[in-house]
Design an enzyme around this catalytic site. Structure first.
Site, PDB file in Angstrom:
ATOM      1  N   GLY A 149      49.990 -94.232  75.683  1.00 44.94           N
ATOM      2  CA  GLY A 149      50.042 -93.438  74.467  1.00 44.94           C
ATOM      3  C   GLY A 149      51.321 -92.627  74.405  1.00 44.94           C
ATOM      4  O   GLY A 149      52.004 -92.427  75.411  1.00 44.94           O
ATOM      5  N   CYS A 150      51.630 -92.130  73.216  1.00 45.32           N
ATOM      6  CA  CYS A 150      52.887 -91.395  73.031  1.00 45.32           C
ATOM      7  C   CYS A 150      52.858 -90.033  73.726  1.00 45.32           C
ATOM      8  O   CYS A 150      53.777 -89.691  74.476  1.00 45.32           O
ATOM      9  CB  CYS A 150      53.208 -91.253  71.544  1.00 45.32           C
ATOM     10  SG  CYS A 150      51.845 -90.607  70.533  1.00 45.32           S
ATOM     11  N   TYR A 151      51.807 -89.251  73.502  1.00 45.98           N
ATOM     12  CA  TYR A 151      51.708 -87.960  74.182  1.00 45.98           C
ATOM     13  C   TYR A 151      51.680 -88.125  75.710  1.00 45.98           C
ATOM     14  O   TYR A 151      52.394 -87.408  76.428  1.00 45.98           O
ATOM     15  CB  TYR A 151      50.455 -87.211  73.730  1.00 45.98           C
ATOM     16  CG  TYR A 151      50.552 -86.506  72.395  1.00 45.98           C
ATOM     17  CD1 TYR A 151      51.562 -85.585  72.130  1.00 45.98           C
ATOM     18  CD2 TYR A 151      49.598 -86.724  71.409  1.00 45.98           C
ATOM     19  CE1 TYR A 151      51.620 -84.913  70.911  1.00 45.98           C
ATOM     20  CE2 TYR A 151      49.651 -86.057  70.187  1.00 45.98           C
ATOM     21  CZ  TYR A 151      50.665 -85.153  69.947  1.00 45.98           C
ATOM     22  OH  TYR A 151      50.718 -84.497  68.746  1.00 45.98           O
ATOM     23  N   THR A 153      53.006 -90.436  77.535  1.00 47.13           N
ATOM     24  CA  THR A 153      54.337 -90.796  78.021  1.00 47.13           C
ATOM     25  C   THR A 153      55.194 -89.558  78.223  1.00 47.13           C
ATOM     26  O   THR A 153      55.822 -89.373  79.275  1.00 47.13           O
ATOM     27  CB  THR A 153      55.021 -91.768  77.042  1.00 47.13           C
ATOM     28  OG1 THR A 153      54.293 -92.996  77.013  1.00 47.13           O
ATOM     29  CG2 THR A 153      56.456 -92.046  77.454  1.00 47.13           C
ATOM     30  N   SER A 154      55.215 -88.685  77.217  1.00 52.33           N
ATOM     31  CA  SER A 154      56.052 -87.483  77.312  1.00 52.33           C
ATOM     32  C   SER A 154      55.561 -86.547  78.407  1.00 52.33           C
ATOM     33  O   SER A 154      56.363 -85.968  79.148  1.00 52.33           O
ATOM     34  CB  SER A 154      56.084 -86.751  75.964  1.00 52.33           C
ATOM     35  OG  SER A 154      54.798 -86.297  75.585  1.00 52.33           O
TER      36      SER A 154
END
Length: 346
Positions: A149-151, A153-154
Site C-alpha cells: 500500500g501507499c501509506y 511504503t512511506s
C-alpha cells in the site's frame, strides 16, 4: 519483449501503470481490461495517451488476458483479486496484485480489518510482499507479488533501518501521514469531490485505517517482536503525494551520528531511496511523478525522540511504479528500467 496485461486499467493506479509501461523498452502492452469502458479505445478514455497506443479496453476475461500476457498487473479493489490471481498463476504466468488481498499473511487479521474472506491459503503462501528495498531476493523468484500500500511504503521505508538495528523503543511509534486525493481512487465519492476537499484538511479513519496491520506486520518482522503503531492518515487538497512524519523514542545509547550512518548504509545501494542531508526535509513536489522516496532524519534531543519524514508519490512508488520495479526484478531486468523519471518541480 515481455507481454503485459493490466486488469482494471482505467482507475488512477491503472492508467499510471499504463503510462509507465508504454515507455518501458522491454514491454509490449497486450491487454487492458475495464468494466466501465469495455469496447472503447484507451486513448479516447484518456486523451493524454493520444498517439501512444491504439489498445481497446476489453472485458475482464482473465483466461484470455492470461493467455496473451506473461505478466498481469491487477488493479482491483480488495476482495476482487483472488480469482484473477488464481487464473494467472494456473497458467504459469506472473501476477502482481496492486490491491490488498495478498498483503497480510494472516487470514484472521485480513478478515478483521477488511470484513471479508481472505484468499485461499495456498495462494496466500505463495505471495511475496513487494517492497524491493526489503525483499529483493524473494521477489526475484516469486510468481505472485503483493504490491504494498501507499501509506505502508512511506512508513516502512522511514522506520525500517532503526527498527532492524534496534535503535528505538518499539512501543509508542506514531505515524502521521498526509495523502493527496488520488489515494481515494477514481470512483465517485462525496468525500473526494472538489467542494468537499478544496480549502480543507482533515484526518480520517483514525485508529481504524486498513493499512495499519500491514505496517505492523512488516515492522514486526524486522524487529522479530510484535509492534503496534498509532497511524493517523490525513487528506490534503492536492492531487497526489504522501508525506509521512514518524515519531519514535530513542534507546539511551542511540545518537544522531549513529542514526544518520545507519540510514545511509541501509539505503546506499538503493536507486529509489534518497536520505537527504541534515536540515533538508522532503516535500511531495520533489518526488511527484517519480518512483523515489526521500527521507530526512531529525533527533529532538530535548525529548529524546527520532523524527523521520518521508515523501513519495502515492501513485508511483506507492503503487504503479513500485509494481513495475517488482516486475523488473522478477524478469531479471535493470531495476530502474522504465522508471528513470525526474520530478516536475511545479
Amino acid at each position: 519483449m515481455i507481454k503485459v496485461g493490466v486488469v482494471g486499467a482505467t482507475g488512477y493506479t491503472g492508467i499510471e501503470l499504463i503510462r509507465i509501461l508504454l515507455h518501458h523498452s522491454n514491454v509490449e502492452l497486450v491487454a487492458a481490461t475495464s468494466r466501465s469502458y469495455s469496447g472503447q479505445r484507451l486513448d479516447r478514455v484518456f486523451p493524454s495517451l493520444s498517439g501512444q497506443t491504439d489498445l481497446v479496453c476489453e472485458p475482464q476475461n482473465i483466461e484470455e488476458v492470461a493467455e496473451k500476457a506473461d505478466v498481469v498487473f491487477i488493479c482491483l479493489p480488495h476482495g476482487l483479486s483472488a480469482n484473477v490471481v488464481e487464473a494467472v498463476i494456473s497458467k504459469g504466468k506472473w501476477a502482481i496484485d496492486l490491491g490488498a488481498d495478498f498483503r497480510l499473511g494472516s487470514g484472521e487479521i485480513y478478515r478483521e480489518w477488511y470484513q471479508s474472506e481472505p484468499p485461499v491459503s495456498n495462494l496466500l503462501k505463495q505471495a511475496v510482499y513487494g517492497l524491493p528495498e526489503l525483499y529483493r531476493d524473494k521477489i526475484k523468484t516469486a510468481k505472485l507479488i503483493a504490491n504494498p500500500g501507499c501509506y505502508p511504503t512511506s512508513a516502512i521505508l522511514a522506520l525500517a533501518p532503526v527498527v532492524e538495528h534496534n535503535l528505538i523503543k518499539m512501543d509508542g511509534l506514531v505515524i502521521d501521514a498526509k495523502s493527496g486525493v488520488s489515494g481515494a481512487g477514481r470512483s465517485l465519492s462525496l468525500g473526494s469531490q472538489f467542494a468537499e476537499v478544496n480549502e480543507s484538511f482533515k484526518a480520517y479513519k483514525i485508529a481504524s485505517h486498513r493499512h495499519t496491520p500491514e505496517i505492523e506486520q512488516e515492522l514486526s518482522g524486522l524487529a522479530n517482536s510484535e509492534i503496534k503503531v498509532v497511524f493517523t492518515p490525513h487528506l490534503v487538497p492536492m492531487n497526489r503525494g504522501i508525506l509521512a512524519t514518524t515519531y519514535a523514542v530513542l534507546n539511551e545509547s542511540s545518537n544522531i551520528e549513529q542514526i544518520g550512518e545507519v540510514f545511509k548504509e541501509y539505503y546506499k545501494e538503493e536507486k529509489f531511496v534518497q536520505v537527504l542531508p541534515e536540515g533538508i526535509n522532503p516535500q511531495t513536489n520533489w518526488v511527484s511523478g517519480t518512483n523515489n522516496c526521500q527521507i530526512s532524519i531529525t533527533v529532538d534531543q530535548r525529548t529524546n525522540r527520532l523524527i523521520v519524514v518521508s515523501a513519495i508519490d502515492n501513485l508511483i512508488k506507492g503503487a504503479a511504479g513500485q509494481a513495475v520495479q517488482n516486475m523488473n526484478i522478477m524478469m531479471g531486468l535493470p531495476e530502474d528500467q522504465g522508471l528513470n523519471m525526474i520530478s516536475r518541480y511545479l
